[in-house]
Motif scaffolding. Structure first.
Motif, PDB file in Angstrom:
ATOM      1  N   LEU A  53      89.588  85.105  63.146  1.00  0.00           N
ATOM      2  CA  LEU A  53      88.889  85.202  61.861  1.00  0.00           C
ATOM      3  C   LEU A  53      87.450  84.718  62.040  1.00  0.00           C
ATOM      4  O   LEU A  53      87.191  83.793  62.820  1.00  0.00           O
ATOM      5  N   ILE A  54      86.529  85.333  61.300  1.00  0.00           N
ATOM      6  CA  ILE A  54      85.144  84.858  61.286  1.00  0.00           C
ATOM      7  C   ILE A  54      84.871  84.259  59.907  1.00  0.00           C
ATOM      8  O   ILE A  54      85.028  84.938  58.880  1.00  0.00           O
ATOM      9  N   GLN A  55      84.462  83.015  59.876  1.00  0.00           N
ATOM     10  CA  GLN A  55      84.213  82.321  58.611  1.00  0.00           C
ATOM     11  C   GLN A  55      82.819  81.692  58.601  1.00  0.00           C
ATOM     12  O   GLN A  55      82.308  81.278  59.640  1.00  0.00           O
ATOM     13  N   LEU A  56      82.247  81.638  57.403  1.00  0.00           N
ATOM     14  CA  LEU A  56      80.975  80.951  57.168  1.00  0.00           C
ATOM     15  C   LEU A  56      81.288  79.623  56.491  1.00  0.00           C
ATOM     16  O   LEU A  56      81.992  79.588  55.471  1.00  0.00           O
ATOM     17  N   VAL A  57      80.769  78.537  57.054  1.00  0.00           N
ATOM     18  CA  VAL A  57      81.023  77.211  56.482  1.00  0.00           C
ATOM     19  C   VAL A  57      79.706  76.479  56.275  1.00  0.00           C
ATOM     20  O   VAL A  57      78.680  76.827  56.878  1.00  0.00           O
ATOM     21  N   ASN A  58      79.746  75.479  55.407  1.00  0.00           N
ATOM     22  CA  ASN A  58      78.576  74.647  55.154  1.00  0.00           C
ATOM     23  C   ASN A  58      79.038  73.287  54.654  1.00  0.00           C
ATOM     24  O   ASN A  58      79.789  73.205  53.680  1.00  0.00           O
ATOM     25  N   GLN A  59      78.577  72.250  55.320  1.00  0.00           N
ATOM     26  CA  GLN A  59      78.971  70.888  54.955  1.00  0.00           C
ATOM     27  C   GLN A  59      77.921  70.191  54.091  1.00  0.00           C
ATOM     28  O   GLN A  59      78.070  69.018  53.756  1.00  0.00           O
ATOM     29  N   ALA A  60      76.848  70.924  53.731  1.00  0.00           N
ATOM     30  CA  ALA A  60      75.755  70.309  52.975  1.00  0.00           C
ATOM     31  C   ALA A  60      75.763  70.695  51.498  1.00  0.00           C
ATOM     32  O   ALA A  60      74.820  70.395  50.766  1.00  0.00           O
ATOM     33  N   GLY A  61      76.805  71.383  51.064  1.00  0.00           N
ATOM     34  CA  GLY A  61      76.923  71.716  49.654  1.00  0.00           C
ATOM     35  C   GLY A  61      76.263  73.005  49.220  1.00  0.00           C
ATOM     36  O   GLY A  61      76.107  73.238  48.015  1.00  0.00           O
ATOM     37  N   PHE A  62      75.854  73.867  50.167  1.00  0.00           N
ATOM     38  CA  PHE A  62      75.192  75.115  49.802  1.00  0.00           C
ATOM     39  C   PHE A  62      76.174  76.268  49.617  1.00  0.00           C
ATOM     40  O   PHE A  62      75.761  77.388  49.322  1.00  0.00           O
ATOM     41  N   LEU A  63      77.458  76.025  49.825  1.00  0.00           N
ATOM     42  CA  LEU A  63      78.498  77.013  49.563  1.00  0.00           C
ATOM     43  C   LEU A  63      79.423  76.465  48.473  1.00  0.00           C
ATOM     44  O   LEU A  63      79.949  75.359  48.597  1.00  0.00           O
ATOM     45  N   THR A  64      79.620  77.249  47.432  1.00  0.00           N
ATOM     46  CA  THR A  64      80.517  76.808  46.359  1.00  0.00           C
ATOM     47  C   THR A  64      81.935  76.648  46.878  1.00  0.00           C
ATOM     48  O   THR A  64      82.610  75.656  46.594  1.00  0.00           O
ATOM     49  N   ASP A  65      82.375  77.644  47.640  1.00  0.00           N
ATOM     50  CA  ASP A  65      83.691  77.597  48.278  1.00  0.00           C
ATOM     51  C   ASP A  65      83.502  77.711  49.776  1.00  0.00           C
ATOM     52  O   ASP A  65      83.041  78.748  50.272  1.00  0.00           O
ATOM     53  N   SER A  66      83.830  76.685  50.490  1.00  0.00           N
ATOM     54  CA  SER A  66      83.692  76.690  51.944  1.00  0.00           C
ATOM     55  C   SER A  66      85.055  76.368  52.557  1.00  0.00           C
ATOM     56  O   SER A  66      85.706  75.401  52.127  1.00  0.00           O
ATOM     57  N   PRO A  67      85.529  77.162  53.499  1.00  0.00           N
ATOM     58  CA  PRO A  67      84.840  78.265  54.168  1.00  0.00           C
ATOM     59  C   PRO A  67      84.944  79.594  53.406  1.00  0.00           C
ATOM     60  O   PRO A  67      85.791  79.745  52.538  1.00  0.00           O
ATOM     61  N   VAL A  68      84.048  80.537  53.768  1.00  0.00           N
ATOM     62  CA  VAL A  68      84.079  81.897  53.237  1.00  0.00           C
ATOM     63  C   VAL A  68      84.449  82.829  54.394  1.00  0.00           C
ATOM     64  O   VAL A  68      83.757  82.859  55.412  1.00  0.00           O
ATOM     65  N   THR A  69      85.535  83.563  54.240  1.00  0.00           N
ATOM     66  CA  THR A  69      85.977  84.475  55.297  1.00  0.00           C
ATOM     67  C   THR A  69      85.126  85.743  55.267  1.00  0.00           C
ATOM     68  O   THR A  69      85.051  86.430  54.235  1.00  0.00           O
ATOM     69  N   LEU A  70      84.490  86.035  56.385  1.00  0.00           N
ATOM     70  CA  LEU A  70      83.650  87.231  56.507  1.00  0.00           C
ATOM     71  C   LEU A  70      84.426  88.395  57.105  1.00  0.00           C
ATOM     72  O   LEU A  70      84.257  89.535  56.681  1.00  0.00           O
ATOM     73  N   ILE A  71      85.237  88.128  58.116  1.00  0.00           N
ATOM     74  CA  ILE A  71      86.122  89.135  58.723  1.00  0.00           C
ATOM     75  C   ILE A  71      87.478  88.464  58.955  1.00  0.00           C
ATOM     76  O   ILE A  71      87.549  87.412  59.598  1.00  0.00           O
ATOM     77  N   SER A  72      88.519  89.090  58.457  1.00  0.00           N
ATOM     78  CA  SER A  72      89.851  88.470  58.540  1.00  0.00           C
ATOM     79  C   SER A  72      90.580  88.783  59.838  1.00  0.00           C
ATOM     80  O   SER A  72      91.514  88.066  60.210  1.00  0.00           O
ATOM     81  N   ASN A  73      90.178  89.823  60.523  1.00  0.00           N
ATOM     82  CA  ASN A  73      90.866  90.176  61.767  1.00  0.00           C
ATOM     83  C   ASN A  73      89.877  90.863  62.711  1.00  0.00           C
ATOM     84  O   ASN A  73      89.740  92.092  62.709  1.00  0.00           O
ATOM     85  N   GLN A  74      89.182  90.056  63.510  1.00  0.00           N
ATOM     86  CA  GLN A  74      88.174  90.571  64.431  1.00  0.00           C
ATOM     87  C   GLN A  74      88.722  90.608  65.850  1.00  0.00           C
ATOM     88  O   GLN A  74      89.223  89.612  66.359  1.00  0.00           O
ATOM     89  N   SER A  75      88.619  91.760  66.485  1.00  0.00           N
ATOM     90  CA  SER A  75      89.059  91.881  67.878  1.00  0.00           C
ATOM     91  C   SER A  75      88.142  91.063  68.785  1.00  0.00           C
ATOM     92  O   SER A  75      86.910  91.081  68.624  1.00  0.00           O
ATOM     93  N   THR A  76      88.725  90.345  69.717  1.00  0.00           N
ATOM     94  CA  THR A  76      87.950  89.475  70.609  1.00  0.00           C
ATOM     95  C   THR A  76      87.023  90.263  71.512  1.00  0.00           C
ATOM     96  O   THR A  76      85.903  89.843  71.785  1.00  0.00           O
ATOM     97  N   GLY A  77      87.485  91.409  71.970  1.00  0.00           N
ATOM     98  CA  GLY A  77      86.640  92.251  72.801  1.00  0.00           C
ATOM     99  C   GLY A  77      86.771  91.947  74.277  1.00  0.00           C
ATOM    100  O   GLY A  77      87.671  91.229  74.725  1.00  0.00           O
ATOM    101  N   SER A  78      85.810  92.463  75.040  1.00  0.00           N
ATOM    102  CA  SER A  78      85.852  92.349  76.490  1.00  0.00           C
ATOM    103  C   SER A  78      85.277  91.016  76.959  1.00  0.00           C
ATOM    104  O   SER A  78      84.440  90.409  76.301  1.00  0.00           O
ATOM    105  N   SER A  79      85.747  90.589  78.116  1.00  0.00           N
ATOM    106  CA  SER A  79      85.285  89.316  78.672  1.00  0.00           C
ATOM    107  C   SER A  79      84.075  89.463  79.585  1.00  0.00           C
ATOM    108  O   SER A  79      83.519  88.476  80.047  1.00  0.00           O
ATOM    109  N   ASP A  80      83.652  90.693  79.848  1.00  0.00           N
ATOM    110  CA  ASP A  80      82.537  90.885  80.785  1.00  0.00           C
ATOM    111  C   ASP A  80      81.253  91.355  80.089  1.00  0.00           C
ATOM    112  O   ASP A  80      80.280  91.709  80.750  1.00  0.00           O
ATOM    113  N   ILE A  81      81.240  91.377  78.760  1.00  0.00           N
ATOM    114  CA  ILE A  81      80.046  91.787  78.021  1.00  0.00           C
ATOM    115  C   ILE A  81      79.835  90.839  76.834  1.00  0.00           C
ATOM    116  O   ILE A  81      80.705  90.034  76.513  1.00  0.00           O
TER     117      ILE A  81
END
Length: 215
Positions: A53-81
């Motif tokens: 999962l890719i999430q946006l977080v903020n510990q300084a109070g700039f997000l009303t709800d933290s974390p915010v999920t941006l992508i729920s299922n992201q493929s990891t991809g290749s290890s050589d690029i």
């Protein structure tokens, strides 16, 4: 037992150093809040999970709800690029503020863990810091140019004013010959007045001669 503990710690550290890592955003990144999408890049190794999962977080109070999920299922991809994903904020524009981070989270709900975390970065209305620097340099250059040309303009204006004054002075001086001409004309008029009695005398002499002839 102590040796086994050290070995386990060493293997754990090795696993962390070889795990997936977020390359962008980094500490020098500034996202523009008005942009509809942003790009996240990372590098992976063969031992990383297949997805996360890719999430946006903020510990300084700039997000009303933290974390915010941006992508729920992201493929990891290749290890050589360098892998990348385009993300958008769920509710439109990105929130503005400091100390944002991107978290890569395990997709395993039974063992939720942070697989990787980005450096802290900022989100502003202006966007990338390099663009701001370039704009600032352009503004400084324009200011320098303006400052540099201003004295020249003033100098040209002063020169023009001096030329106008000189021309006016020349015109005034040019009236002197006209004055001389007037004087000369006046002299000529005087000469004419001087010669008038002579003409009268000649006329008188002629008249006397005519009278004598008639007698």
């Amino acid at each position: 037992m102590y040796a086994l503990t050290l070995t386990a710690a060493a293997l754990s550290a090795l696993a962390l150093t070889g795990a997936i890592t977020v390359e962008s955003p980094d500490r020098d990144t500034i996202w523009k809040s008005g942009d509809s999408s942003q790009t996240i890049t990372w590098k992976a190794v063969s031992t990383d999970p297949d997805s996360f999962l890719i999430q946006l977080v903020n510990q300084a109070g700039f997000l009303t709800d933290s974390p915010v999920t941006l992508i729920s299922n992201q493929s990891t991809g290749s290890s050589d690029i360098t892998n990348s994903a385009t993300v958008t904020y769920p509710n439109g524009n990105w929130p503005e503020g400091t100390a944002f981070q991107i978290n890569f989270m395990s997709s395993d709900k039974s063992n939720a863990a942070i697989l990787a975390q980005s450096n802290q970065f900022n989100i502003t209305s202006g966007g990338d810091s390099s663009s701001s620097t370039a704009a600032s340099s352009t503004s400084s250059s324009a200011s320098s140019t303006s400052t540099g040309t201003s004295p020249t303009t003033i100098s040209q204006a002063s020169t023009a004013a001096a030329a106008t004054t000189s021309a006016a002075s020349g015109s005034a001086s040019g009236n002197i010959p006209n004055a001389s001409a007037s004087t000369s004309a006046s002299g000529s008029s005087g000469a004419g007045l001087t010669s008038s009695p002579k003409a009268a005398a000649a006329l008188f002499v002629g008249a006397v001669g005519l009278v004598a002839a008639l007698l």
